[in-house]
Design a protein around this motif. Structure first.
Motif, PDB file in Angstrom:
ATOM      1  N   LEU A 190       0.825  -1.041   0.522  1.00 41.73           N
ATOM      2  CA  LEU A 190      -0.802  -0.020  -0.149  1.00 41.73           C
ATOM      3  C   LEU A 190       1.201   1.327   0.041  1.00 41.73           C
ATOM      4  O   LEU A 190       1.662   0.886   0.929  1.00 41.73           O
ATOM      5  CB  LEU A 190      -0.831   0.078   1.203  1.00 41.73           C
TER       6      LEU A 190
ATOM      7  N   SER B 294      -1.961   6.145  -2.086  1.00 38.37           N
ATOM      8  CA  SER B 294      -3.174   5.414  -1.798  1.00 38.37           C
ATOM      9  C   SER B 294      -4.162   5.986  -1.038  1.00 38.37           C
ATOM     10  O   SER B 294      -4.386   5.600   0.207  1.00 38.37           O
ATOM     11  CB  SER B 294      -3.079   3.505  -2.116  1.00 38.37           C
TER      12      SER B 294
ATOM     13  N   ARG C 279      -7.606   2.573  -0.138  1.00 34.97           N
ATOM     14  CA  ARG C 279      -6.894   1.984   1.414  1.00 34.97           C
ATOM     15  C   ARG C 279      -8.158   2.101   2.619  1.00 34.97           C
ATOM     16  O   ARG C 279      -7.417   0.606   3.159  1.00 34.97           O
ATOM     17  CB  ARG C 279      -6.207   3.669   1.883  1.00 34.97           C
TER      18      ARG C 279
ATOM     19  N   CYS D 179      -7.835  -1.920   2.127  1.00 38.48           N
ATOM     20  CA  CYS D 179      -7.207  -2.769   2.710  1.00 38.48           C
ATOM     21  C   CYS D 179      -6.688  -2.606   4.480  1.00 38.48           C
ATOM     22  O   CYS D 179      -6.622  -3.889   4.962  1.00 38.48           O
ATOM     23  CB  CYS D 179      -5.201  -2.186   2.463  1.00 38.48           C
ATOM     24  N   GLU D 180      -7.782  -2.082   4.826  1.00 38.32           N
ATOM     25  CA  GLU D 180      -8.055  -1.418   5.871  1.00 38.32           C
ATOM     26  C   GLU D 180      -9.218  -2.496   7.067  1.00 38.32           C
ATOM     27  O   GLU D 180      -8.924  -3.259   7.256  1.00 38.32           O
ATOM     28  CB  GLU D 180      -8.907  -0.032   6.289  1.00 38.32           C
TER      29      GLU D 180
ATOM     30  N   ASN E 115      -3.435  -2.881  -5.968  1.00 40.69           N
ATOM     31  CA  ASN E 115      -4.060  -2.044  -6.646  1.00 40.69           C
ATOM     32  C   ASN E 115      -4.786  -1.965  -7.716  1.00 40.69           C
ATOM     33  O   ASN E 115      -5.954  -1.337  -7.729  1.00 40.69           O
ATOM     34  CB  ASN E 115      -2.985  -0.566  -6.063  1.00 40.69           C
TER      35      ASN E 115
END
Length: 283
Positions: A63, A67, A72, A75-76, A266
């Motif tokens: 990441l 980004s 994001r 990913c979180e 991504n």
């Protein structure tokens, strides 16, 4: 009631199916020619001990600081569910961009794809479904495969590598101390291209001989799997990274994947978002 088919159970296909959950008034089906989910985010297990795993494709996710927004948040979400964890080990030879963060998947990189397939709750997921033909029939797409009868869909989303899209026929073109470590050897794109049609046994021996010269003290492996990626990294993506490409409007036939963005996490997420937005406008 629309019937939607996603071809490919890799990251783009799985994320796209999850994003379309609730937006499709009908059924979503996901087909993949492999025996399980993952695509190029594949995890293999030792034939001797299923707790011993190795990631064959992507090894980790990066990441980058720029980004933001959906990337994001994706990913979180994976971090909050324990699918990803920060990768603390150094990566030899990698040029690290300031502010970037690497993540690994404790249960294998394919767990990322499987998570999104679970989030596509209600989708019908079938493996060993090798699509061969896509033909127009009475305003719908009739999709044929190597085994089983053809089926009709209102919308078809193709997320496999572009060379496989072009091959289609029809109207388009464990942490136990007893478990030893897994060692994955990646070759270069050039090496893979040069030996693409070579005897796998000969290529395996060539790789093992080179490995022995680099690490002569490496113990004899309990098992070996030589994985050939005919389509691995995208070396020349579609210009301007559109994320998707509409091949036919009515009925909708659309393709996406990292060939339309960039060959990383991504890129797959960007393509899935682009695919979902394009499909929603046709529902």
């Amino acid at each position: 009631m629309a019937r939607v088919l996603v071809v490919g159970a890799g990251l783009t296909g799985a994320a796209c199916a999850a994003l379309l959950r609730g937006a499709v008034r009908g059924r979503i089906a996901v087909w993949d020619k492999a025996r399980g989910a993952g695509g190029r985010m594949s995890t293999t297990r030792s034939v001797r001990d299923a707790a011993c795993t190795a990631d064959l494709g992507a090894q980790y996710i990066t990441l980058e600081p720029e980004s933001a927004g959906p990337r994001r948040s994706f990913c979180e979400e994976l971090l909050s569910h324990g699918i990803l964890k920060p990768l603390t080990a150094p990566i030899e030879g990698m040029v690290v961009k300031e502010g970037s963060q690497n993540y690994m998947a404790p249960q294998g990189i394919s767990s990322v794809v499987k998570y999104y397939l679970q989030q596509s709750a209600g989708a019908d997921i079938f493996y060993e479904q090798h699509v061969t033909h896509i033909c127009l029939r009475d305003g719908k797409w009739e999709v044929s495969r190597k085994t089983g009868p053809p089926e009709q869909f209102d919308i078809v989303i193709l997320t496999m590598p572009v060379p496989q899209v072009l091959q289609l026929q029809g109207d388009i073109v464990n942490k136990s101390p007893e478990i030893g470590p897994s060692v994955v050897i990646h070759t270069t794109v050039r090496f893979g291209s040069d030996h693409l049609d070579s005897d796998p046994a000969e290529v395996q021996q060539l790789i093992l001989s080179h490995l022995e010269r680099i690490v002569p003290s490496l113990p004899k492996p309990a098992s070996i799997k030589c994985q050939k990626w005919r389509y691995s990294q995208v070396t020349k993506a579609v210009p301007n990274f559109p994320g998707q490409m509409i091949l036919h409007t009515q009925p909708l036939l659309i393709c996406g994947g990292d060939g339309f963005t960039q060959s990383n996490f991504n890129g797959c997420i960007d393509s899935a978002l682009s695919l979902a937005e394009a499909v929603k406008s046709h529902l």
